[in-house]
Write an enzyme that holds these catalytic residues in place. Structure first.
Site, PDB file in Angstrom:
ATOM      1  N   LYS A  14      29.519  11.342   8.347  1.00 22.02           N
ATOM      2  CA  LYS A  14      29.293  10.163   9.195  1.00 22.02           C
ATOM      3  C   LYS A  14      30.533   9.774   9.993  1.00 22.02           C
ATOM      4  O   LYS A  14      30.454   9.548  11.192  1.00 22.02           O
ATOM      5  CB  LYS A  14      28.887   8.940   8.342  1.00 22.02           C
ATOM      6  CG  LYS A  14      27.570   9.077   7.622  1.00 22.02           C
ATOM      7  CD  LYS A  14      27.189   7.760   6.936  1.00 22.02           C
ATOM      8  CE  LYS A  14      28.179   7.296   5.893  1.00 22.02           C
ATOM      9  NZ  LYS A  14      28.238   8.102   4.673  1.00 22.02           N
ATOM     10  N   ARG A  89      24.187  -1.003   3.863  1.00 15.70           N
ATOM     11  CA  ARG A  89      23.977  -0.068   2.766  1.00 15.70           C
ATOM     12  C   ARG A  89      23.058  -0.634   1.691  1.00 15.70           C
ATOM     13  O   ARG A  89      22.783   0.053   0.702  1.00 15.70           O
ATOM     14  CB  ARG A  89      25.327   0.205   2.103  1.00 15.70           C
ATOM     15  CG  ARG A  89      25.957   1.549   2.446  1.00 15.70           C
ATOM     16  CD  ARG A  89      27.242   1.555   1.676  1.00 15.70           C
ATOM     17  NE  ARG A  89      27.898   2.770   1.388  1.00 15.70           N
ATOM     18  CZ  ARG A  89      28.877   3.304   2.115  1.00 15.70           C
ATOM     19  NH1 ARG A  89      29.192   2.817   3.269  1.00 15.70           N
ATOM     20  NH2 ARG A  89      29.527   4.352   1.682  1.00 15.70           N
ATOM     21  N   ARG A 134      41.846  10.792  -1.630  1.00 19.52           N
ATOM     22  CA  ARG A 134      41.088   9.537  -1.764  1.00 19.52           C
ATOM     23  C   ARG A 134      40.817   9.258  -3.235  1.00 19.52           C
ATOM     24  O   ARG A 134      40.282  10.101  -3.949  1.00 19.52           O
ATOM     25  CB  ARG A 134      39.767   9.629  -0.982  1.00 19.52           C
ATOM     26  CG  ARG A 134      39.948   9.245   0.467  1.00 19.52           C
ATOM     27  CD  ARG A 134      38.662   9.321   1.254  1.00 19.52           C
ATOM     28  NE  ARG A 134      37.582   8.529   0.677  1.00 19.52           N
ATOM     29  CZ  ARG A 134      36.507   8.181   1.365  1.00 19.52           C
ATOM     30  NH1 ARG A 134      36.389   8.531   2.638  1.00 19.52           N
ATOM     31  NH2 ARG A 134      35.559   7.484   0.799  1.00 19.52           N
ATOM     32  N   ARG A 145      28.603   7.852  -6.624  1.00 20.28           N
ATOM     33  CA  ARG A 145      28.379   7.348  -5.257  1.00 20.28           C
ATOM     34  C   ARG A 145      27.074   7.894  -4.680  1.00 20.28           C
ATOM     35  O   ARG A 145      26.373   7.202  -3.948  1.00 20.28           O
ATOM     36  CB  ARG A 145      29.558   7.709  -4.354  1.00 20.28           C
ATOM     37  CG  ARG A 145      30.832   6.952  -4.728  1.00 20.28           C
ATOM     38  CD  ARG A 145      32.032   7.449  -3.959  1.00 20.28           C
ATOM     39  NE  ARG A 145      31.953   7.091  -2.563  1.00 20.28           N
ATOM     40  CZ  ARG A 145      32.419   7.832  -1.560  1.00 20.28           C
ATOM     41  NH1 ARG A 145      32.996   8.983  -1.806  1.00 20.28           N
ATOM     42  NH2 ARG A 145      32.312   7.421  -0.330  1.00 20.28           N
TER      43      ARG A 145
HETATM   44  P1  AMP Z   1      32.622   5.058   2.958  1.00 16.72           P
HETATM   45  O1  AMP Z   1      33.907   5.548   3.517  1.00 16.72           O
HETATM   46  O2  AMP Z   1      31.681   4.521   4.001  1.00 16.72           O
HETATM   47  O3  AMP Z   1      31.955   6.026   2.036  1.00 16.72           O
HETATM   48  O4  AMP Z   1      32.986   3.762   2.061  1.00 16.72           O
HETATM   49  C1  AMP Z   1      33.882   3.871   0.962  1.00 16.72           C
HETATM   50  C2  AMP Z   1      33.602   2.771  -0.054  1.00 16.72           C
HETATM   51  O5  AMP Z   1      33.741   1.488   0.562  1.00 16.72           O
HETATM   52  C3  AMP Z   1      32.174   2.769  -0.626  1.00 16.72           C
HETATM   53  O6  AMP Z   1      32.029   3.658  -1.713  1.00 16.72           O
HETATM   54  C4  AMP Z   1      32.037   1.308  -1.054  1.00 16.72           C
HETATM   55  O7  AMP Z   1      32.735   1.062  -2.261  1.00 16.72           O
HETATM   56  C5  AMP Z   1      32.765   0.585   0.060  1.00 16.72           C
HETATM   57  N1  AMP Z   1      31.827   0.240   1.148  1.00 16.72           N
HETATM   58  C6  AMP Z   1      31.807   0.743   2.418  1.00 16.72           C
HETATM   59  N2  AMP Z   1      30.813   0.207   3.147  1.00 16.72           N
HETATM   60  C7  AMP Z   1      30.169  -0.658   2.319  1.00 16.72           C
HETATM   61  C8  AMP Z   1      29.047  -1.517   2.465  1.00 16.72           C
HETATM   62  N3  AMP Z   1      28.347  -1.566   3.610  1.00 16.72           N
HETATM   63  N4  AMP Z   1      28.688  -2.276   1.387  1.00 16.72           N
HETATM   64  C9  AMP Z   1      29.363  -2.232   0.238  1.00 16.72           C
HETATM   65  N5  AMP Z   1      30.420  -1.430   0.023  1.00 16.72           N
HETATM   66  C10 AMP Z   1      30.822  -0.649   1.053  1.00 16.72           C
END
Ligand code: AMP
Length: 188
Positions: A14, A89, A134, A145
């Site tokens: 993404k 999400r 990360r 996740r």
């Molecule tokens: P990502 O890089 O989009 O996978 O986001 C990394 C982490 O940030 C996720 O595993 C969540 O812990 C948190 N996160 C990102 N976007 C959201 C969201 N819309 N709602 C809740 N937690 C989020």
């Protein structure tokens, strides 16, 4: 003028694709994951709060995330469009985004769903963990996740499918190939 979301399981690509699409469309990318990571790096209050959840592969509570997005969507640069990456999400976040957009008198044009199978996702995420260090990318956390995505985010896709605005693109393949696929699939 395009207002869109990119949705897909962790590791589907993404972030990479969002940056490329935004460059083509001339709209800003808003990644909630990136905003959380920047705050965690700076150890802001928001960052300290978020880290308890991101490290475990859990979602940050809706109240925290929604406020952050509401604030971001009040900036001038989103007036002519945006691409939200990683938000909404949860179904509650969809409702909140509906309220924010309605208050601004606008609506979403398209939801881009990037797909990939789970084993491909796990191996990509393990590779990224090595490259980027990360802290939310250990194998256990990665699998968690993916479960969180199936439980909490898959219903979000269904909701938008009911509205008839989902465009589905296969995320498997080279980065350029997937970008071309996306640009070809997007409604004009
Ligand atoms: P990502 O890089 O989009 O996978 O986001 C990394 C982490 O940030 C996720 O595993 C969540 O812990 C948190 N996160 C990102 N976007 C959201 C969201 N819309 N709602 C809740 N937690 C989020």
């Amino acid at each position: 003028m395009t207002r869109m979301l990119i949705i897909g399981p962790p590791g589907a690509g993404k972030g990479t694709q969002a940056a490329r699409i935004c460059e083509r469309l001339g709209v800003p990318a808003i990644s909630t994951g990136d905003i959380f990571r920047a705050n965690i790096k700076e150890q802001t209050e928001l960052g300290k709060e978020a880290q308890r959840y991101t490290d475990a592969g859990n979602l940050v509570p809706d109240s925290v995330t929604n406020n952050m997005v509401r604030d971001r969507l009040s900036h001038d640069d989103v007036r002519d469009g945006f691409l939200l990456d990683g938000y909404p999400r949860t179904v509650a976040q969809v409702r909140e985004l509906d309220r924010i957009l309605e208050a601004n008198g606008v609506s979403l044009d398209v939801v881009l769903l990037l797909t990939a199978d789970n084993e491909e996702l796990v191996s990509r995420l393990l590779g990224r963990a090595q490259d980027q260090g990360r802290t939310d990318d250990t194998e256990d956390v990665i699998r968690h996740r993916l479960d969180v995505y199936d439980e909490q985010t898959a219903p979000v896709v269904e909701l938008y499918e009911d509205r008839g605005i989902v465009t589905r693109v296969d995320g498997l393949g080279g980065i350029d190939e997937v970008t071309e696929r996306i640009l070809a699939a997007l409604p004009a």
